[in-house]
Design a protein around this motif. Structure first.
Motif, PDB file in Angstrom:
ATOM      1  N   ARG A 198      13.544  31.571   5.699  1.00  0.00           N
ATOM      2  CA  ARG A 198      14.632  30.603   5.775  1.00  0.00           C
ATOM      3  C   ARG A 198      14.505  29.726   7.024  1.00  0.00           C
ATOM      4  O   ARG A 198      14.814  28.524   6.981  1.00  0.00           O
ATOM      5  CB  ARG A 198      15.981  31.330   5.766  1.00  0.00           C
ATOM      6  N   MET A 199      14.041  30.322   8.123  1.00  0.00           N
ATOM      7  CA  MET A 199      13.805  29.530   9.335  1.00  0.00           C
ATOM      8  C   MET A 199      12.724  28.482   9.076  1.00  0.00           C
ATOM      9  O   MET A 199      12.853  27.321   9.476  1.00  0.00           O
ATOM     10  CB  MET A 199      13.424  30.449  10.487  1.00  0.00           C
ATOM     11  N   ALA A 200      11.651  28.902   8.395  1.00  0.00           N
ATOM     12  CA  ALA A 200      10.569  27.965   8.083  1.00  0.00           C
ATOM     13  C   ALA A 200      11.066  26.836   7.194  1.00  0.00           C
ATOM     14  O   ALA A 200      10.751  25.655   7.412  1.00  0.00           O
ATOM     15  CB  ALA A 200       9.414  28.712   7.415  1.00  0.00           C
ATOM     16  N   ALA A 201      11.873  27.183   6.195  1.00  0.00           N
ATOM     17  CA  ALA A 201      12.396  26.169   5.279  1.00  0.00           C
ATOM     18  C   ALA A 201      13.325  25.188   5.988  1.00  0.00           C
ATOM     19  O   ALA A 201      13.449  24.025   5.576  1.00  0.00           O
ATOM     20  CB  ALA A 201      13.131  26.849   4.128  1.00  0.00           C
ATOM     21  N   ALA A 202      13.962  25.666   7.063  1.00  0.00           N
ATOM     22  CA  ALA A 202      14.885  24.815   7.819  1.00  0.00           C
ATOM     23  C   ALA A 202      14.171  23.999   8.892  1.00  0.00           C
ATOM     24  O   ALA A 202      14.822  23.255   9.641  1.00  0.00           O
ATOM     25  CB  ALA A 202      15.975  25.675   8.465  1.00  0.00           C
ATOM     26  N   GLY A 203      12.847  24.147   8.997  1.00  0.00           N
ATOM     27  CA  GLY A 203      12.091  23.345   9.958  1.00  0.00           C
ATOM     28  C   GLY A 203      11.428  24.124  11.065  1.00  0.00           C
ATOM     29  O   GLY A 203      10.786  23.547  11.943  1.00  0.00           O
ATOM     30  N   GLY A 204      11.573  25.459  11.047  1.00  0.00           N
ATOM     31  CA  GLY A 204      10.897  26.283  12.047  1.00  0.00           C
ATOM     32  C   GLY A 204      11.874  26.974  12.973  1.00  0.00           C
ATOM     33  O   GLY A 204      13.092  26.927  12.786  1.00  0.00           O
ATOM     34  N   GLY A 205      11.345  27.618  13.990  1.00  0.00           N
ATOM     35  CA  GLY A 205      12.174  28.347  14.935  1.00  0.00           C
ATOM     36  C   GLY A 205      11.341  29.288  15.760  1.00  0.00           C
ATOM     37  O   GLY A 205      10.102  29.230  15.748  1.00  0.00           O
ATOM     38  N   THR A 206      12.012  30.180  16.460  1.00  0.00           N
ATOM     39  CA  THR A 206      11.347  31.104  17.371  1.00  0.00           C
ATOM     40  C   THR A 206      11.858  32.515  17.137  1.00  0.00           C
ATOM     41  O   THR A 206      13.068  32.726  17.012  1.00  0.00           O
ATOM     42  CB  THR A 206      11.606  30.717  18.838  1.00  0.00           C
ATOM     43  N   VAL A 207      10.937  33.474  17.095  1.00  0.00           N
ATOM     44  CA  VAL A 207      11.274  34.896  17.007  1.00  0.00           C
ATOM     45  C   VAL A 207      10.693  35.580  18.238  1.00  0.00           C
ATOM     46  O   VAL A 207       9.491  35.455  18.522  1.00  0.00           O
ATOM     47  CB  VAL A 207      10.693  35.539  15.734  1.00  0.00           C
ATOM     48  N   LEU A 208      11.534  36.309  18.958  1.00  0.00           N
ATOM     49  CA  LEU A 208      11.119  36.966  20.186  1.00  0.00           C
ATOM     50  C   LEU A 208      11.408  38.455  20.108  1.00  0.00           C
ATOM     51  O   LEU A 208      12.521  38.867  19.783  1.00  0.00           O
ATOM     52  CB  LEU A 208      11.855  36.363  21.385  1.00  0.00           C
ATOM     53  N   PHE A 209      10.383  39.265  20.403  1.00  0.00           N
ATOM     54  CA  PHE A 209      10.516  40.713  20.420  1.00  0.00           C
ATOM     55  C   PHE A 209      10.511  41.210  21.866  1.00  0.00           C
ATOM     56  O   PHE A 209       9.686  40.774  22.672  1.00  0.00           O
ATOM     57  CB  PHE A 209       9.334  41.388  19.720  1.00  0.00           C
ATOM     58  N   THR A 210      11.394  42.153  22.173  1.00  0.00           N
ATOM     59  CA  THR A 210      11.336  42.838  23.467  1.00  0.00           C
ATOM     60  C   THR A 210      10.364  43.998  23.354  1.00  0.00           C
ATOM     61  O   THR A 210      10.595  44.939  22.593  1.00  0.00           O
ATOM     62  CB  THR A 210      12.714  43.359  23.879  1.00  0.00           C
ATOM     63  N   SER A 211       9.283  43.922  24.099  1.00  0.00           N
ATOM     64  CA  SER A 211       8.288  44.984  24.091  1.00  0.00           C
ATOM     65  C   SER A 211       8.261  45.666  25.456  1.00  0.00           C
ATOM     66  O   SER A 211       9.003  45.311  26.372  1.00  0.00           O
ATOM     67  CB  SER A 211       6.906  44.410  23.732  1.00  0.00           C
ATOM     68  N   GLY A 212       7.398  46.649  25.574  1.00  0.00           N
ATOM     69  CA  GLY A 212       7.266  47.405  26.807  1.00  0.00           C
ATOM     70  C   GLY A 212       6.052  48.306  26.723  1.00  0.00           C
ATOM     71  O   GLY A 212       5.217  48.176  25.835  1.00  0.00           O
TER      72      GLY A 212
END
Length: 221
Positions: A124-138
């Motif tokens: 849905r983000m792609a269909a809306a024009g894109g976006g950002t997904v951020l994961f908290t890692s460690g």
């Protein structure tokens, strides 16, 4: 920056700091967590800085619960521009101390929930024009004394790579913020300082995307 940010796993520390920082930057924010006390605490933390947040209950370990919470957030705020997966089961165990079922339970939170959230929203983000997904890692260096967490965070970084291969060409930027030690107020690993990196990553234009930021001892690599 304006837009909408969803934060999954909004407990005290990084989750609340990220929610506050994006709200301060003008974003509409939804915070999702398993317990009502955590949700209410995150909403209050955002409101203390003059922002507003939508608080929703969702269990990252339960796919149906997580997807229902995300759908409710979309219904209220629209498809997010930024999705932050900060949920984690932080425990310290050694090889063999957990049963297979117990280890699997940690992985549901530490990695499977992240995959479920992204595969649910990224199209849905792609269909809306894109976006950002951020994961908290460690756990940049796996340790026997933190076996389940080490396995989960390593798998999370692998998941980011796989998901970026799938959704990156469709305009969705996926990145991990790997925190190389305990979050501690006033230190190089202060939650508010860490939150600045999430905002910086979310602002990056296509062609300048970073994929894994390591924050350790005051350095960024």
């Amino acid at each position: 920056m304006t837009g909408t940010t969803f934060v999954i796993g909004a407990g005290p520390g990084i989750g609340q700091a990220v929610a506050r920082r994006f709200a301060e930057d003008g974003a509409s924010v939804a915070v999702l967590a398993r317990s009502r006390s955590t949700v209410d605490g995150a909403v209050a933390a955002v409101e203390q800085t003059g922002g507003t947040a939508l608080g929703l209950l969702a269990d990252a370990a339960d796919e149906a619960s997580l997807r229902a919470g995300l759908d409710a957030a979309v219904e209220r705020l629209g498809v997010p521009d930024v999705l932050v997966y900060n949920a984690a089961w932080v425990r310290y165990d050694r090889p063999g101390e957990l049963s297979a079922a117990e280890l699997t339970a940690t992985l549901r939170v530490n990695v499977v929930g992240a995959v479920s959230a992204v595969t649910h929203l990224a199209p849905r983000m792609a269909a809306a024009g894109g976006g950002t997904v951020l994961f908290t890692s460690g756990m940049p260096t796996p340790r026997a004394g933190a076996t389940s967490l080490s396995l989960g965070k390593a798998a999370l970084r692998a998941a980011r790579s796989v998901l970026a291969d799938e959704f990156g060409p469709r305009g969705v930027h996926l990145a991990t913020v790997t925190v190389g030690g305990p979050v501690s107020p006033g230190s190089a690993l202060d939650a508010d300082r860490i939150a600045e990196h999430y905002l910086r990553l979310a602002r990056q234009p296509a062609g300048a995307w970073e994929h894994d930021v390591l924050i350790e001892g005051g350095t960024v690599e």
